[in-house]
Every structure is written in C-alpha cells, then in structure tokens.
Write a protein that holds these residues in place. Structure first.
Motif, short mmCIF file in Angstrom:
data_model
loop_
_atom_site.label_atom_id
_atom_site.label_comp_id
_atom_site.label_asym_id
_atom_site.label_seq_id
_atom_site.Cartn_x
_atom_site.Cartn_y
_atom_site.Cartn_z
N UNK A 169 0.81 -1.22 0.00
CA UNK A 169 0.00 0.00 0.00
C UNK A 169 0.85 1.27 0.00
N UNK A 170 1.79 1.41 0.94
CA UNK A 170 2.62 2.62 0.96
C UNK A 170 3.44 2.82 -0.32
N UNK A 171 3.98 1.73 -0.88
CA UNK A 171 4.73 1.84 -2.13
C UNK A 171 3.84 2.35 -3.25
N UNK A 172 2.63 1.77 -3.32
CA UNK A 172 1.70 2.13 -4.38
C UNK A 172 1.30 3.60 -4.26
N UNK A 173 0.97 4.05 -3.04
CA UNK A 173 0.50 5.44 -2.95
C UNK A 173 1.64 6.44 -3.06
N UNK A 174 2.89 5.97 -2.83
CA UNK A 174 4.02 6.88 -3.05
C UNK A 174 4.19 7.14 -4.54
N UNK A 175 3.83 6.16 -5.38
CA UNK A 175 4.01 6.30 -6.83
C UNK A 175 2.79 6.90 -7.51
N UNK A 176 1.60 6.47 -7.06
CA UNK A 176 0.38 6.80 -7.80
C UNK A 176 -0.58 7.60 -6.92
N UNK A 177 -1.03 8.73 -7.45
CA UNK A 177 -2.14 9.44 -6.81
C UNK A 177 -3.39 9.17 -7.62
N UNK A 178 -4.46 8.74 -6.96
CA UNK A 178 -5.69 8.41 -7.67
C UNK A 178 -6.83 9.29 -7.18
N UNK A 179 -7.50 9.96 -8.09
CA UNK A 179 -8.65 10.81 -7.75
C UNK A 179 -9.90 10.09 -8.23
N UNK A 180 -10.73 9.58 -7.31
CA UNK A 180 -11.91 8.82 -7.75
C UNK A 180 -12.98 9.73 -8.36
N UNK A 181 -13.88 9.10 -9.10
CA UNK A 181 -14.94 9.84 -9.78
C UNK A 181 -15.92 10.44 -8.77
N UNK A 182 -16.29 9.65 -7.79
CA UNK A 182 -17.20 10.19 -6.78
C UNK A 182 -16.58 9.94 -5.41
N UNK A 183 -16.81 10.85 -4.51
CA UNK A 183 -16.20 10.78 -3.19
C UNK A 183 -17.17 11.34 -2.16
N UNK A 184 -17.58 10.51 -1.24
CA UNK A 184 -18.50 10.97 -0.19
C UNK A 184 -17.97 10.51 1.16
N UNK A 185 -17.30 11.40 1.89
CA UNK A 185 -16.78 10.98 3.20
C UNK A 185 -17.94 10.69 4.16
N UNK A 186 -17.70 9.74 5.06
CA UNK A 186 -18.75 9.35 6.01
C UNK A 186 -18.84 10.32 7.18
N UNK A 187 -17.77 11.05 7.44
CA UNK A 187 -17.78 12.02 8.54
C UNK A 187 -17.69 13.41 7.96
N UNK A 188 -18.19 14.39 8.70
CA UNK A 188 -18.24 15.75 8.19
C UNK A 188 -16.88 16.44 8.39
N UNK A 189 -15.91 16.00 7.57
CA UNK A 189 -14.56 16.53 7.72
C UNK A 189 -14.43 17.88 7.02
N UNK A 190 -13.30 18.54 7.23
CA UNK A 190 -13.03 19.79 6.53
C UNK A 190 -12.01 19.52 5.42
N UNK A 191 -11.92 20.40 4.41
CA UNK A 191 -10.90 20.22 3.37
C UNK A 191 -9.50 20.10 3.97
#
Lengths: 327, 251
Positions: free
Chosen positions: B72-94
C-alpha cells in the motif's frame, strides 16, 4: 484544543470526587479529604477502600465503553453504531454467561474475559458479514441487522441462564450482571482493569489512521494505501477485545458507547487521533456519574447501572436516529 | 523512472466484459486524456492502472514491477488516484482531508499542505465542514488531497465534472503542465478540452481502445464520429486542432 483536554480532565476529576461523595450516606468534602489522607476510622476506610476502587472501576469501564463505541462507529462508518446495539456486547455476554455457569475447570477470572472476547468477536464478525452481504452499511440497515442479532443472542443467553443455573450458581448473580453493574473490585482487580484499559486504549489509538481513511470510503482508503480487508479484520479484533473487557468488568451497559463518541466529536472533531482518547474520557465521566446515581438513587438498594444509562441514553439515541433519518 | 505498462487487460463484471484485451503504456512523463462514451471502460482502466482492482486478467506493471506486488505505501508513493465520486462518512473539513492525503507520503509537510491549499484556492474554505461545501469546492479539496504528495503518476477520473469553467480550464492547464515532468492520466468527458490541452488522447469504446493518438491527429480523423455517433468538426485555434461536436444548429 488544550482547553478541551484540560476541561475533560477537570470534569473527570470532579466526577470522581462526586462519585466518592455519593452513596446511601453522602460524604462531605472534609470526609473525603480525611479518607484519602489515610484516616483509620471506619467511615474513612469505607470511602477509601470500598468507594474509591468502585469509582475508579467505573471510570475504567466507562473509558472502555467510550473507546468501544468510537471504534465501532469508525469501523462501521456509522454514527449510530454501538457495541450494545449491534449485538457485540450480547456476544460477550453469552461468553461470560457460559464462563459463569458452566464448570469447565478453569479459573473463572481467566475464563470470563477469554470467552467474553470470543463471544464479542464472533458477534461482531456476524454483524459485519450480514451487513456486507445485505449491502446495508447505511444507518438503518446496519442497525436492523444488529438489532436482530442482538435479539437472537439475548434469547440464547436467557436460555443458557435457565438451562445451566442450579443451586450452586445463583441466577441472581448472572441476572444482576447482565443488567449492567460494576462489581466493587479489590485493588488487584482494579490494577488488572487499569492495565487492560490502558492496553485497549493503546491498541485503539493505533487504529486511528486506518479509521480516518476508512471514513473516506473504501475506494479512497485503498487509494491512500490502506489494505482495507486486513485493517477491518484487525480493527474488529481490537473492538472485540475492548468490548470483552468492558463487559467482563461492567456487565451490559447500554448507550454509553453511542453517546460518548458523539459528545467527543462535538468537542474535538471527526479525526480519530484526538477522537479516540476524547471518547474514552467522555465515557469515563458519564459512567462515573451514572454509577454515582446508581448507588445513591434508591438507598439502601442499588439501581443497576445499565438501567440508568438506558433511561438516559435511549432518548439521546432516538433524537440522533430521527435527525439522521430526516436528513 | 515510473513507466506504466499494461497488456491484455480484461475485466469481467458479472456477464459483462468491462475491459477486453486492453494494451496501454505511458510515461515516465506525459499528459494523457482518456475519453469514450458511457460504459466504455474508462473508469475501470483508470482503477486498474491505479492498482485498485486486482481481479483482472492480463498484466499491469509500474517501473517494471507488477502492480499487484506493491505494498500500500509503495503504491500510494508512486500513484495518486482521484476517484470519480467521493462521499466521506464524517463531516470533515478540506484541511483534514488534505492532511490525511499528506500523511500517506513522507514528502508532504505543513508547507506542502499550505501550498496545495493555496494552489487549489481552498484557503478561504479550508475549515468549513464538507456538508457546507459546493460540489466544485469538494472536487478541488479532493484533488488537493491527492496532489499534496506530488506523486510521479496522477490518475484522475473525471476530476472536472463539477467544476465551473474557470476552474476546469485551470485544472486541465495544470495537468498539461504537470505532464511535462510527470505522468498524468485523466478520464474526461469534455472532448474539446481533451484535444485542446492533452498531447495524447486514448479513445475507448466497449471495453477496447478504439484509438490511441496524438491529439492533433485525432481531430479530423473518423474515430470520434464513429465512437460517439455524433458528427464532429475541427477548429484550429492558435495552431492547435481542436475537435468538437458539430452542433448542426446552423446547417
């Protein structure tokens, strides 16, 4: 942020002092100071050796309930999730009932937490599996699955109690315990509870980052490098351990695991790094207060702790549910 | 160097063949747009290249290593992925979201967080609750959370869908610039933007790659009308050939 932590710590200390004062004979500040400074009179010894461990045990159980609730809400990504409502506490209670009623030739104080853990773990996996299969990770669906499982486990426990109890094991002991109530522990029992609570807190804290990522949704969590399946399996183990310790020491106490993370979220926000310890602190405060009421409301009898938290927590839950279903 | 290579990618979902023998190679630099009608397999291709789908047939590798073998860490160090839809379950801030994004890499620090918040114009809304943000603000925050670690490969699935025109143009211009030093693969619906800003366009249709061309060659070819089943016209602006659907209103 520092102000929030200081306030929570001060409230916990105040709640513990109030808990020391409460009982069928209320103690004044002077008596408490005298008792804590080692006064040998009977009244002082009652407070220092009888009430103090009981109040501290309540704080430990409350902290565990708060941690458990926080873990479950993060794991199920659902602010209405709670070990009691989802049947995990019920699973722990079945394990504990077997430990209390079946003579297995193993010392009970070892058997009880182990069987409670296995029960909580199995029940949590069951709820998780059902909600996965049914695709019901939304609030209502998950709760319905949990309520059904909790009902089945409750019936099973009642059957075990009726079938297994005999003259040597009083049904009364098991019954009062399932209603939720903290037994007054000896100092060694309290030390064990404290060590387990600390261990549970440290384990829970290690899930903070994973719970944060899980809250972004599985796709995003995966994209940010989380091995979702592995993490969920580990977090369920930690959650089951927390529930098992809480149930072993405090019986079935409802709604604290629901309310504590909510209050904590208002205070420190939704990130699990601060939310996990804050939930533990709020849970400790709530249970110490509820236990004080339990010991002083109907003197000389004691009201089961679980009844107090259910009466206070039920309406809280209904308000949250109504707000959630409306939005 | 982060070159991404895939051969014979095939993906079944139920009885449907979502991807059917896709070959794709890119990098270590470049800005590539992936376009195609609904259900063509664009998102599935993006997810496989990002290492998020494992049960596909065919091989996918990054810098010579099979994607499935990365941690997982190797993959995310190389690749940034922006999904088509994103709905966080908690009311986080940017700000929280960007912090979580930053925590996945070693490189991102407070300065990187501040920089990306400014670059995506999130500063004024950084501490607002997610539920109080507009769709475009949410999309920018999401993008910032992925960009904050400055990954060598950025894969974005329709990141511009909910953005207003100014932010959308900012976005694709930024991707084009990024493509000079790094690899950017973007799923887009806007064919005009794709042919205007991206040097290479992959056209997908029914799980296959219908065309994989420099964008200058795509405008004017018969691929777009065949795949999208509407007539296209080519306009030339500042020497760049841009394909756009012919509206037919004035004929």
């Amino acid at each position: 942020m520092i102000r929030v932590w200081a306030t929570l710590a001060a409230l916990l200390v105040a709640a513990i002092l109030l808990g020391l004062a409460a009982g069928h004979d209320w103690a004044g500040p002077a008596e408490i100071v005298r008792a804590l400074s080692g006064d040998p009179s009977l009244d002082s010894r009652l407070i220092a050796d009888w009430r103090l461990p009981r109040v501290l045990a309540a704080a430990g159980v409350g902290a565990l309930l708060g941690l458990g609730g926080c873990l479950f809400q993060g794991l199920f990504r659902n602010p209405l999730a709670e070990p009691y409502l989802l049947g995990s506490a019920g699973g722990a209670a079945i394990g504990a009932t077997v430990a209390l009623l079946v003579p297995l030739g193993v010392p009970q104080h070892w058997l009880l937490p182990v069987l409670a853990f296995l029960g909580a773990w199995g029940a949590t996996l069951l709820v998780l599996g059902v909600s996965r299969v049914a695709g019901a990770v939304d609030a209502a669906g998950l709760l319905l699955a949990g309520v059904a499982i909790a009902a089945v486990l409750g019936a099973l426990r009642s059957f075990l109690m009726l079938a297994l109890s005999d003259e040597t094991v009083s049904l009364q002991v098991v019954l009062s315990w399932t209603l939720g109530g903290i037994q007054t522990p000896g100092w060694s029992g309290l030390a064990l509870l404290a060590a387990l609570t600390l261990a549970c807190f440290l384990l829970a804290q290690r899930t903070a980052r994973g719970l944060d990522l899980l809250g972004l949704g599985e796709a995003m969590a995966h994209g940010f490098g989380l091995d979702v399946k592995r993490f969920v399996a580990l977090a369920v183990l930690v959650g089951a351990a927390v529930v098992a310790v809480a149930v072993s020491f405090g019986g079935l106490v409802a709604f604290v695991g629901l309310a504590a993370p909510h209050i904590a979220r208002w205070l420190v926000g939704p990130r699990h790094g601060p939310l996990i310890p804050a939930s533990g602190l709020v849970g400790a405060i709530v249970v110490v207060l509820a236990d004080a009421i339990a010991r002083s409301a109907l003197p000389p009898a004691e009201v089961p702790l679980g009844l107090i938290t259910a009466v206070a927590g039920g309406p809280f839950f209904l308000i949250l549910l109504a707000r959630r279903l409306r939005s | 160097m982060s070159r991404i290579e895939a051969t014979g990618l095939t993906l079944q979902r139920g009885s449907k063949t979502v991807l059917d023998g896709v070959d794709f190679a890119a990098g270590p630099t470049g800005a590539i747009a992936v376009i195609g009608p609904n259900g063509a397999g664009k998102s599935s291709l993006a997810k496989i290249l990002a290492g998020l789908i494992a049960d596909h047939a065919g091989a996918a590798s990054i810098a010579g290593r099979p994607l499935a073998s990365l941690t997982g860490p190797e993959r995310t160090a190389l690749i940034g992925y922006v999904p088509q839809s994103f709905h966080p379950h908690w009311d986080i801030t940017p700000r929280m979201l960007v912090q979580m994004g930053a925590e996945r890499g070693a490189k991102a620090d407070a300065a990187a967080i501040a920089a990306v918040l400014t670059a995506r114009e999130i500063d004024p809304i950084a501490d607002r609750r997610w539920s109080a943000l507009s769709g475009g603000e949410q999309a920018r925050a999401l993008l910032a959370s992925v960009e904050v670690t400055d990954p060598p490969i950025l894969i974005a699935d329709e990141p511009g869908a909910s953005l207003d025109i100014r932010h959308r143009i900012d976005l694709v211009r930024g991707f084009a610039e990024r493509g000079r030093e790094r690899l950017v693969i973007v799923v887009l619906h806007d064919i005009e933007l794709a042919t205007t800003w991206f040097e290479r366009v992959v056209v997908m249709d029914q799980g296959r790659i219908a065309a994989d061309l420099p964008s200058a060659e795509l405008a004017g070819s018969d691929v777009l009308p065949r795949v999208f089943r509407v007539p296209f016209e080519t306009i030339v602006v500042d020497g760049v050939a841009i394909a756009r659907p012919a509206s037919g209103r004035h004929t």
